[in-house]
Scaffold this active site. Structure first.
Site, PDB file in Angstrom:
ATOM      1  N   ALA A 283      10.658   5.931   3.042  1.00 17.13           N
ATOM      2  CA  ALA A 283       9.407   6.886   3.179  1.00 17.13           C
ATOM      3  C   ALA A 283       8.294   6.247   2.312  1.00 17.13           C
ATOM      4  CB  ALA A 283       9.991   8.530   3.573  1.00 17.13           C
TER       5      ALA A 283
ATOM      6  N   GLY B  47      14.295   5.262   3.603  1.00 14.37           N
ATOM      7  CA  GLY B  47      13.760   5.421   5.409  1.00 14.37           C
ATOM      8  C   GLY B  47      14.496   4.273   5.464  1.00 14.37           C
TER       9      GLY B  47
ATOM     10  N   GLU C  37      17.930   3.643   5.998  1.00  9.85           N
ATOM     11  CA  GLU C  37      18.415   4.258   7.506  1.00  9.85           C
ATOM     12  C   GLU C  37      17.819   3.912   8.592  1.00  9.85           C
ATOM     13  OE1 GLU C  37      16.235   7.450   5.248  1.00  9.85           O
ATOM     14  OE2 GLU C  37      18.359   8.919   5.663  1.00  9.85           O
TER      15      GLU C  37
ATOM     16  N   GLU D  15      17.231   8.733  -2.760  1.00  9.33           N
ATOM     17  CA  GLU D  15      16.838   9.716  -2.425  1.00  9.33           C
ATOM     18  C   GLU D  15      16.555  10.211  -4.275  1.00  9.33           C
ATOM     19  OE1 GLU D  15      18.002   8.122  -0.141  1.00  9.33           O
ATOM     20  OE2 GLU D  15      16.310   8.407   1.176  1.00  9.33           O
TER      21      GLU D  15
HETATM   22  N1  COA Z   1       6.375   4.716  -0.540  1.00  5.73           N
HETATM   23  C1  COA Z   1       4.848   4.248  -0.772  1.00  5.73           C
HETATM   24  N2  COA Z   1       4.235   3.289  -1.684  1.00  5.73           N
HETATM   25  C2  COA Z   1       5.648   1.862  -2.048  1.00  5.73           C
HETATM   26  C3  COA Z   1       6.879   2.643  -1.799  1.00  5.73           C
HETATM   27  C4  COA Z   1       7.264   4.177  -0.918  1.00  5.73           C
HETATM   28  N3  COA Z   1       8.450   4.553  -0.468  1.00  5.73           N
HETATM   29  N4  COA Z   1       7.641   1.629  -1.830  1.00  5.73           N
HETATM   30  C5  COA Z   1       6.835   1.243  -2.657  1.00  5.73           C
HETATM   31  N5  COA Z   1       5.315   1.255  -2.302  1.00  5.73           N
HETATM   32  C6  COA Z   1       4.218   0.866  -2.758  1.00  5.73           C
HETATM   33  C7  COA Z   1       3.799   0.654  -4.025  1.00  5.73           C
HETATM   34  O1  COA Z   1       3.263   2.009  -4.451  1.00  5.73           O
HETATM   35  C8  COA Z   1       3.274  -0.477  -4.181  1.00  5.73           C
HETATM   36  O2  COA Z   1       1.462  -0.036  -4.478  1.00  5.73           O
HETATM   37  P1  COA Z   1       0.360  -0.110  -5.016  1.00  5.73           P
HETATM   38  O3  COA Z   1       0.295  -1.938  -5.310  1.00  5.73           O
HETATM   39  O4  COA Z   1      -0.903   0.122  -4.074  1.00  5.73           O
HETATM   40  O5  COA Z   1       0.728   0.430  -6.318  1.00  5.73           O
HETATM   41  C9  COA Z   1       3.524  -1.442  -3.657  1.00  5.73           C
HETATM   42  O6  COA Z   1       3.730  -0.433  -2.724  1.00  5.73           O
HETATM   43  C10 COA Z   1       4.060  -2.937  -4.463  1.00  5.73           C
HETATM   44  O7  COA Z   1       5.412  -1.973  -5.089  1.00  5.73           O
HETATM   45  P2  COA Z   1       5.816  -2.068  -6.595  1.00  5.73           P
HETATM   46  O8  COA Z   1       6.406  -0.923  -7.024  1.00  5.73           O
HETATM   47  O9  COA Z   1       4.867  -2.049  -6.966  1.00  5.73           O
HETATM   48  O10 COA Z   1       6.833  -2.980  -6.502  1.00  5.73           O
HETATM   49  P3  COA Z   1       8.278  -4.108  -7.656  1.00  5.73           P
HETATM   50  O11 COA Z   1       8.198  -4.528  -6.881  1.00  5.73           O
HETATM   51  O12 COA Z   1       7.382  -2.780  -8.596  1.00  5.73           O
HETATM   52  O13 COA Z   1       9.065  -2.169  -7.174  1.00  5.73           O
HETATM   53  C11 COA Z   1      10.405  -1.262  -4.818  1.00  5.73           C
HETATM   54  C12 COA Z   1       9.589  -2.516  -5.356  1.00  5.73           C
HETATM   55  C13 COA Z   1      10.543  -1.686  -4.147  1.00  5.73           C
HETATM   56  C14 COA Z   1      12.202  -1.054  -6.950  1.00  5.73           C
HETATM   57  C15 COA Z   1       9.917   0.170  -5.755  1.00  5.73           C
HETATM   58  O14 COA Z   1       8.129   0.473  -5.216  1.00  5.73           O
HETATM   59  C16 COA Z   1      10.549   1.036  -5.413  1.00  5.73           C
HETATM   60  O15 COA Z   1      11.146   1.890  -6.467  1.00  5.73           O
HETATM   61  N6  COA Z   1       9.790   2.077  -4.232  1.00  5.73           N
HETATM   62  C17 COA Z   1      10.720   2.927  -3.705  1.00  5.73           C
HETATM   63  C18 COA Z   1      11.365   3.450  -3.145  1.00  5.73           C
HETATM   64  C19 COA Z   1      12.503   4.414  -2.354  1.00  5.73           C
HETATM   65  O16 COA Z   1      12.524   5.419  -3.879  1.00  5.73           O
HETATM   66  N7  COA Z   1      12.027   4.874  -1.676  1.00  5.73           N
HETATM   67  C20 COA Z   1      13.035   5.861  -1.013  1.00  5.73           C
HETATM   68  C21 COA Z   1      11.869   6.688  -0.674  1.00  5.73           C
HETATM   69  S1  COA Z   1      12.829   8.483   0.346  1.00  5.73           S
END
Ligand code: COA
Length: 260
Positions: A66, A111, A114, A134
């Site tokens: 999400a 999400g 999911e 989460e």
């Molecule tokens: N919601 C909003 N934006 C997200 C996102 C999310 N769930 N996951 C990634 N992004 C965005 C980042 O903020 C970043 O945006 P920016 O370039 O404007 O800063 C872009 O996507 C790239 O992500 P980044 O974190 O830089 O990539 P990474 O390769 O370093 O890490 C992940 C990848 C997936 C490990 C990391 O993005 C992450 O942990 N995301 C969240 C996962 C999460 O907790 N999901 C559950 C949500 S309820």
């Protein structure tokens, strides 16, 4: 409706939906839920669509969850609505009476994971990473993760994944039955489409009836499920496709199903 966050492609007999916010790792925001809800409704109503594949754009992610920026604004009331709306869209997907496959081309987290759980099958590329992170954010899965993950991998594995927020790689996900098959990244979509075409070469009414029966096993008691299956079995025995399928076998030729 033209879509802002997904690409909707109608192929010969199936639809390919590509989640399309690659710069945000295809994170599911409100607009994407609106787009998906409309797309699933369109598929539900289109008698010419017999299958659905969902994938993500870019090389990194199916969907990284999400949209945390939107989520961050939630309080207890709006958080409930946030979960209810997402759950409703996932339910619409889960209840489609056609085969649905998630082609997981990278991160499928929160999400995003999911969304794959609401599909009937999950094919993954070798670089896929799946998980429910989460609790890292102080929340729980809110789009059916606690329910569907448990049914798919069992209570102990669902507990392990959701409580630890650990990510699984593709090989680990396959080992616990979370994904059906793992492919090289460049083979994921072609192989998924090939498998969809294999299903679509079968009798469409039979495929749809089988989907309904298997889905019903999640809702009905074992006895009710068997009764439901017998009812559906009777229905397909009354179709032209059944006569064609059995005649083709006896005449040693390939069946030509008409979906009637
Ligand atoms: N919601 C909003 N934006 C997200 C996102 C999310 N769930 N996951 C990634 N992004 C965005 C980042 O903020 C970043 O945006 P920016 O370039 O404007 O800063 C872009 O996507 C790239 O992500 P980044 O974190 O830089 O990539 P990474 O390769 O370093 O890490 C992940 C990848 C997936 C490990 C990391 O993005 C992450 O942990 N995301 C969240 C996962 C999460 O907790 N999901 C559950 C949500 S309820």
């Amino acid at each position: 409706m033209s879509y802002q966050t997904i690409i909707f492609e109608k192929k010969e007999k199936y639809v390919l939906i590509t989640l399309n916010r690659p710069d945000k790792l295809n994170a599911l925001n409100k607009q994407m839920f609106d787009d998906l809800d409309d797309a699933f409704q369109k598929i539900e109503l289109d008698r010419d669509v017999h299958g659905l594949i969902l994938t993500g754009s870019g090389e990194k992610a199916f969907a990284a969850g999400a949209d945390i920026k939107e989520l961050n604004e939630s309080d207890d009331r709006s958080g409930k609505l946030f979960s209810e709306y997402g759950s409703k869209v996932m339910k619409r997907l889960a209840e489609l009476r056609i085969p649905t496959i998630a082609a997981i081309n990278g991160f499928a987290l929160g999400g995003g994971c999911e969304l794959t759980l609401a599909c009937q099958m999950r094919f993954a590329s070798e670089n896929a990473k799946m998980g429910q992170p989460e609790v890292n954010l102080g929340i729980i899965p809110g789009y059916g993760g606690t329910q569907r993950l448990t049914r798919i991998v069992g209570k102990a594995k669902a507990m392990e994944l959701i409580l630890s927020a650990n990510m699984l790689n593709a090989e680990q996900a396959e080992k616990i039955g979370l994904v059906n098959t793992v492919y090289k990244p460049e083979e994921l979509l072609p192989k998924t489409e090939e498998f969809m075409k294999l299903i679509l070469s079968k009798g469409p009414l039979a495929v749809s009836a089988a989907v309904e029966c298997i889905n019903a096993s999640e809702e009905l008691s074992p006895l009710e499920g068997l009764e439901f299956e017998s009812r559906k079995f009777g229905e397909v025995c009354g179709t032209d496709d059944f006569k064609e399928g059995t005649a083709a076998f006896l005449e040693k030729r390939k069946a030509e199903f008409k979906g009637k």
